[in-house]
Design a protein around this motif. Structure first.
Motif, PDB file in Angstrom:
ATOM      1  N   UNK A   1       0.837  -1.212   0.113  1.00 47.17           N
ATOM      2  CA  UNK A   1       0.043   0.092   0.078  1.00 47.17           C
ATOM      3  C   UNK A   1       0.875   1.173   0.209  1.00 47.17           C
ATOM      4  N   UNK A   2       0.547   2.034  -0.801  1.00 51.46           N
ATOM      5  CA  UNK A   2       1.280   3.369  -1.155  1.00 51.46           C
ATOM      6  C   UNK A   2       0.433   4.526  -1.073  1.00 51.46           C
ATOM      7  N   UNK A   3       0.604   5.277  -0.107  1.00 50.98           N
ATOM      8  CA  UNK A   3      -0.460   6.449  -0.026  1.00 50.98           C
ATOM      9  C   UNK A   3      -0.115   7.511  -1.220  1.00 50.98           C
ATOM     10  N   UNK A   4       1.005   7.373  -1.736  1.00 45.66           N
ATOM     11  CA  UNK A   4       1.375   8.415  -2.753  1.00 45.66           C
ATOM     12  C   UNK A   4       0.629   8.001  -4.108  1.00 45.66           C
ATOM     13  N   UNK A   5       0.150   6.741  -4.271  1.00 50.35           N
ATOM     14  CA  UNK A   5      -0.330   6.256  -5.651  1.00 50.35           C
ATOM     15  C   UNK A   5      -1.859   6.504  -5.444  1.00 50.35           C
ATOM     16  N   UNK A   6      -2.275   6.751  -4.411  1.00 54.42           N
ATOM     17  CA  UNK A   6      -3.860   6.951  -4.179  1.00 54.42           C
ATOM     18  C   UNK A   6      -4.262   7.875  -5.094  1.00 54.42           C
ATOM     19  N   UNK A   7      -5.520   7.790  -5.987  1.00 55.55           N
ATOM     20  CA  UNK A   7      -6.134   8.765  -6.611  1.00 55.55           C
ATOM     21  C   UNK A   7      -6.786   9.710  -5.787  1.00 55.55           C
TER      22      UNK A   7
END
Length: 220
Positions: A210-216
């Motif tokens: 899980x990577x917050x930076x990749x969330x839309x």
């Protein structure tokens, strides 16, 4: 050669200049001080100091020279707190919401720790703008703190300023979806407190993808 991190507990006389002598020994052995804490001692006139050191050589020579300092009573090598407790997640705010976030965080941390991760969860129920703002700022000074979860019904003002300050220092901040301006300042906003705890652990765990930076989107 990759440095090895070790913990060192030193019991020494509680007097001026001792810390200077100890750090001089550490510097001569080219060890880097990752953290230091002065602990209490049950014996009058003595102090216990805990160092976390990054070493590129074997620790024995360093430990022997530390033990030879006249003010030192004992030197003990210990596993580092990073190795034992690992990353820290701090949950603060209203007691009921803090408890629910902790349920999610502890359950998810257990799943990752079984797989070799090291994540610990700390909680502190707090109310009041000034108390919470001070506590938020203090998290940036806590060793190994990687993420902060703010759990409550209304937070803003000075707390929002504190959130922006600690985020600028690299701390991940997750907020429950609440009234006030704090959600606007957080990295991630989650409506369900249990899910907030789970997602925070996933965000800091090396064993998760899980990577917050990749969330839309940042509000859930």
């Amino acid at each position: 050669m990759k440095p090895e991190r070790i913990g060192v507990v030193i019991e020494a006389k509680d007097e001026p200049g001792v810390l200077h002598e100890l750090t001089g020994v550490i510097a001569r052995h080219r060890a880097n001080i990752a953290s230091i804490e002065i602990l209490g001692s049950p014996l009058a006139g003595l102090s216990r100091l805990y160092f976390e050191l990054d070493l590129v050589t074997q620790p024995k020579a360093l430990l022997d020279e530390l033990a030879a300092v006249p003010a030192v009573q004992s030197v003990t090598q210990e596993p580092s707190l990073q190795k034992i407790y690992g990353k820290r997640i701090i949950i603060m705010g209203g007691g009921a919401q803090v408890g629910q976030v902790a349920i999610g965080a502890i359950s998810e941390a257990d799943r990752h720790n079984i797989r070799g991760e090291h994540i610990s969860v700390d909680t502190i129920p707090l109310v009041g703008e000034q108390a919470l703002a001070a506590a938020v700022r203090a998290v940036a000074r806590l060793p190994r703190a990687r993420a902060l979860v703010l759990a409550g019904s209304l937070m803003g003002g000075e707390i929002e300023k504190a959130v922006r300050e600690v985020r600028a220092q690299g701390l991940l901040v997750v907020s429950l979806n609440m009234a006030g301006s704090v959600p606007d300042a957080a990295d991630l906003v989650v409506s369900d407190p249990v899910q907030a705890g789970v997602m925070t652990v996933m965000a800091v765990a090396d064993t998760a993808k899980f990577n917050i930076a990749r969330l839309k989107r940042r509000v859930f």
